[in-house]
Design a protein around this motif. Sequence first.
Motif, PDB file in Angstrom:
ATOM      1  N   ILE A 221      -3.683   4.013   0.513  1.00 33.93           N
ATOM      2  CA  ILE A 221      -4.066   3.717  -0.868  1.00 33.93           C
ATOM      3  C   ILE A 221      -3.698   2.260  -1.138  1.00 33.93           C
ATOM      4  CG2 ILE A 221      -3.663   4.258  -3.299  1.00 33.93           C
ATOM      5  CD1 ILE A 221      -2.774   7.074  -2.341  1.00 33.93           C
ATOM      6  N   SER A 222      -4.686   1.462  -1.529  1.00 33.95           N
ATOM      7  CA  SER A 222      -4.466   0.032  -1.800  1.00 33.95           C
ATOM      8  C   SER A 222      -4.759  -0.240  -3.269  1.00 33.95           C
ATOM      9  CB  SER A 222      -5.374  -0.828  -0.923  1.00 33.95           C
ATOM     10  OG  SER A 222      -5.145  -0.573   0.439  1.00 33.95           O
ATOM     11  N   PRO A 223      -3.699  -0.340  -4.097  1.00 35.14           N
ATOM     12  CA  PRO A 223      -3.920  -0.628  -5.521  1.00 35.14           C
ATOM     13  C   PRO A 223      -4.594  -1.985  -5.701  1.00 35.14           C
ATOM     14  CG  PRO A 223      -1.656   0.069  -5.130  1.00 35.14           C
ATOM     15  CD  PRO A 223      -2.279  -0.174  -3.786  1.00 35.14           C
ATOM     16  N   TYR A 224      -5.427  -2.077  -6.733  1.00 43.03           N
ATOM     17  CA  TYR A 224      -6.009  -3.368  -7.101  1.00 43.03           C
ATOM     18  C   TYR A 224      -4.882  -4.187  -7.724  1.00 43.03           C
ATOM     19  CZ  TYR A 224     -10.596  -1.003  -6.953  1.00 43.03           C
ATOM     20  OH  TYR A 224     -11.707  -0.293  -6.591  1.00 43.03           O
TER      21      TYR A 224
ATOM     22  N   TYR B 161       5.601   5.807 -10.377  1.00 37.61           N
ATOM     23  CA  TYR B 161       4.220   6.141 -10.020  1.00 37.61           C
ATOM     24  C   TYR B 161       4.197   7.494  -9.330  1.00 37.61           C
ATOM     25  CZ  TYR B 161       2.813   1.445 -11.210  1.00 37.61           C
ATOM     26  OH  TYR B 161       2.567   0.288 -11.903  1.00 37.61           O
TER      27      TYR B 161
ATOM     28  N   GLN C  32      -6.116   1.804 -10.677  1.00 43.98           N
ATOM     29  CA  GLN C  32      -7.301   1.470  -9.886  1.00 43.98           C
ATOM     30  C   GLN C  32      -6.888   1.143  -8.451  1.00 43.98           C
ATOM     31  OE1 GLN C  32     -10.524   1.785 -11.031  1.00 43.98           O
ATOM     32  NE2 GLN C  32      -9.377   2.782 -12.673  1.00 43.98           N
ATOM     33  N   TYR C  33      -7.610   1.695  -7.475  1.00 44.51           N
ATOM     34  CA  TYR C  33      -7.223   1.527  -6.080  1.00 44.51           C
ATOM     35  C   TYR C  33      -8.417   1.764  -5.157  1.00 44.51           C
ATOM     36  CZ  TYR C  33      -7.196   6.626  -6.218  1.00 44.51           C
ATOM     37  OH  TYR C  33      -7.568   7.930  -6.386  1.00 44.51           O
ATOM     38  N   ASP C  34      -8.274   1.291  -3.935  1.00 47.38           N
ATOM     39  CA  ASP C  34      -9.189   1.619  -2.851  1.00 47.38           C
ATOM     40  C   ASP C  34      -8.489   2.647  -1.979  1.00 47.38           C
ATOM     41  OD1 ASP C  34     -11.409  -0.050  -3.394  1.00 47.38           O
ATOM     42  OD2 ASP C  34     -10.383  -1.769  -2.505  1.00 47.38           O
TER      43      ASP C  34
ATOM     44  N   LYS D 128     -11.344   9.878  -4.518  1.00 45.53           N
ATOM     45  CA  LYS D 128     -10.470   9.555  -5.646  1.00 45.53           C
ATOM     46  C   LYS D 128     -10.259  10.759  -6.566  1.00 45.53           C
ATOM     47  CE  LYS D 128     -11.123   4.603  -5.538  1.00 45.53           C
ATOM     48  NZ  LYS D 128     -11.503   3.401  -6.277  1.00 45.53           N
TER      49      LYS D 128
ATOM     50  N   THR E 159       0.836  -1.197   0.000  1.00 43.70           N
ATOM     51  CA  THR E 159       0.000   0.000   0.000  1.00 43.70           C
ATOM     52  C   THR E 159       0.875   1.252   0.000  1.00 43.70           C
ATOM     53  OG1 THR E 159      -0.058   0.030   2.417  1.00 43.70           O
ATOM     54  CG2 THR E 159      -1.839  -1.161   1.288  1.00 43.70           C
TER      55      THR E 159
ATOM     56  N   LEU F   3      -3.686   8.120  -7.624  1.00 44.35           N
ATOM     57  CA  LEU F   3      -2.498   7.298  -7.904  1.00 44.35           C
ATOM     58  C   LEU F   3      -2.390   7.150  -9.415  1.00 44.35           C
ATOM     59  CD1 LEU F   3      -0.152   5.490  -6.966  1.00 44.35           C
ATOM     60  CD2 LEU F   3      -1.802   3.605  -6.815  1.00 44.35           C
TER      61      LEU F   3
END
Length: 117
Positions: free
Chosen positions: A68-71, A80, A54-56, A39, A23, A44
């Motif tokens: 931030i938790s990338p899919y 990045y 794409q992330y949560d 978002k 994360t 990101l």
Amino acid sequence: MAEPVLSSSTPSDGATDAFVNSTVELTFDDALLESSITKQTVVLLNSATDSVVQYDIEYISADKKIVISPYGTLTENTVYKVRLVGSDLAVFSSATLQGDDSTSLVTTITLTFTTGS
């Protein structure tokens, strides 16, 4: 009141060999207005393609931390960017990261890191 101040990030700005499956954590000096963490205000991006990854997103108020938790995993050996949107880039004043007293971030903060292999 003062605008939000980023005190630390993991990975740190300019880091290399960041893990592709971890994360991104952003810690602030003071509490943030949770409803401002969206978002549209915390983004990101893959720098090579300038596309949104794409992330949560989660806010841990006790730690004053955005996570931030990338899919899936990030691409190896890729730069990045994490963009925290301030009023200088916001289309609407409500589309800025804000402190818990509703004071907006004035200048957008951009952090970069590079993943390892």
